[in-house]
Design an enzyme around this catalytic site. Structure first.
Site, PDB file in Angstrom:
ATOM      1  CG  ASN A   1      -0.390  -0.169   2.530  1.00 47.56           C
ATOM      2  OD1 ASN A   1       0.631  -0.818   2.698  1.00 47.56           O
ATOM      3  ND2 ASN A   1      -1.023   0.412   3.529  1.00 47.56           N
TER       4      ASN A   1
ATOM      5  CD  GLU B   1      -5.466  -5.957  -1.365  1.00 47.39           C
ATOM      6  OE1 GLU B   1      -4.914  -4.843  -1.235  1.00 47.39           O
ATOM      7  OE2 GLU B   1      -6.270  -6.411  -0.542  1.00 47.39           O
TER       8      GLU B   1
ATOM      9  CB  CYS C   1     -10.931  -2.718   0.400  1.00 45.89           C
ATOM     10  SG  CYS C   1     -10.308  -2.016  -1.139  1.00 45.89           S
TER      11      CYS C   1
ATOM     12  CB  CYS D   1      -8.665  -4.658  -3.665  1.00 46.65           C
ATOM     13  SG  CYS D   1      -7.593  -3.239  -3.337  1.00 46.65           S
TER      14      CYS D   1
ATOM     15  CB  CYS E   1      -5.358  -1.328  -1.715  1.00 48.21           C
ATOM     16  SG  CYS E   1      -6.680  -0.547  -0.797  1.00 48.21           S
TER      17      CYS E   1
HETATM   18  N1  THU Z   1      -5.270  -1.534   2.544  1.00 52.22           N
HETATM   19  C1  THU Z   1      -4.704  -2.329   1.600  1.00 52.22           C
HETATM   20  O1  THU Z   1      -3.626  -2.050   1.095  1.00 52.22           O
HETATM   21  N2  THU Z   1      -5.374  -3.440   1.219  1.00 52.22           N
HETATM   22  C2  THU Z   1      -6.511  -3.892   1.811  1.00 52.22           C
HETATM   23  O2  THU Z   1      -7.041  -4.912   1.404  1.00 52.22           O
HETATM   24  C3  THU Z   1      -7.088  -3.161   2.945  1.00 52.22           C
HETATM   25  C4  THU Z   1      -6.566  -1.784   3.138  1.00 52.22           C
HETATM   26  C5  THU Z   1      -4.533  -0.351   2.995  1.00 52.22           C
HETATM   27  C6  THU Z   1      -5.097   0.969   2.573  1.00 52.22           C
HETATM   28  C7  THU Z   1      -4.560   1.885   3.654  1.00 52.22           C
HETATM   29  O3  THU Z   1      -3.252   2.286   3.307  1.00 52.22           O
HETATM   30  C8  THU Z   1      -4.465   1.001   4.867  1.00 52.22           C
HETATM   31  O4  THU Z   1      -4.492  -0.330   4.398  1.00 52.22           O
HETATM   32  C9  THU Z   1      -5.582   1.223   5.881  1.00 52.22           C
HETATM   33  O5  THU Z   1      -6.823   1.069   5.290  1.00 52.22           O
END
Ligand code: THU
Length: 137
Positions: A48, A61, A94, A97, A59
């Site tokens: 991320n 993913e 999320c 993603c 994110c």
């Molecule tokens: N985040 C991800 O990278 N992937 C996920 O599946 C859930 C959330 C990141 C986004 C943000 O930088 C942090 O996690 C908090 O939400």
């Protein structure tokens, strides 16, 4: 679920964990890593990348998907996805993603992620029902 052994999925999960070490997450301090097993045999990772605007955060993913297409072109197929974090929390991908993964991943392909206890593996179609139903042409 598509054909990756539990051992292969766990290896992918460990690769995702290592990718999380590169996380740029000064705002949430939630360090996420993703690893995509491509059908061509390659593994592509992402982490991320947060932004001071919050809303422009990418994110792990989606960072991995963008990287995979950039490296291997528009025909990539994702056979399995692993996502994890270094914070010891449950973190299924999320909604955004899930939809982006559905663009390149068959509905019955597995996604492994940290659950309340241990890891959980679910088919993409369980995480995103009707994910491939939208047709523009
Ligand atoms: N985040 C991800 O990278 N992937 C996920 O599946 C859930 C959330 C990141 C986004 C943000 O930088 C942090 O996690 C908090 O939400």
């Amino acid at each position: 679920m598509a054909n990756l052994s539990q051992q292969e999925l766990e290896k992918l999960y460990e690769i995702a964990r290592r990718a999380a070490e590169n996380s740029y997450s000064p705002y949430s301090e939630f360090r996420v890593g993703a690893a995509l097993q491509l059908a061509n045999g390659e593994i592509v990772t992402g982490t991320n990348v947060e932004n001071v605007s919050y809303g422009l955060t990418i994110c792990a993913e989606r960072a991995a998907v963008a990287r995979a297409v950039s490296q291997f072109g528009p025909k990539i197929r994702i056979a399995a996805t692993a996502v994890t974090n270094l914070n010891g929390k449950a973190s299924p991908p999320c909604g955004a993603c899930r939809q982006v993964l559905a663009e390149f991943m068959a509905p019955d392909s597995p996604v492994i992620f940290p659950a309340a206890e241990g890891t959980r593996t679910m088919a993409l179609s369980e995480l995103l029902p009707l994910g491939t139903e939208m047709k523009l042409k």
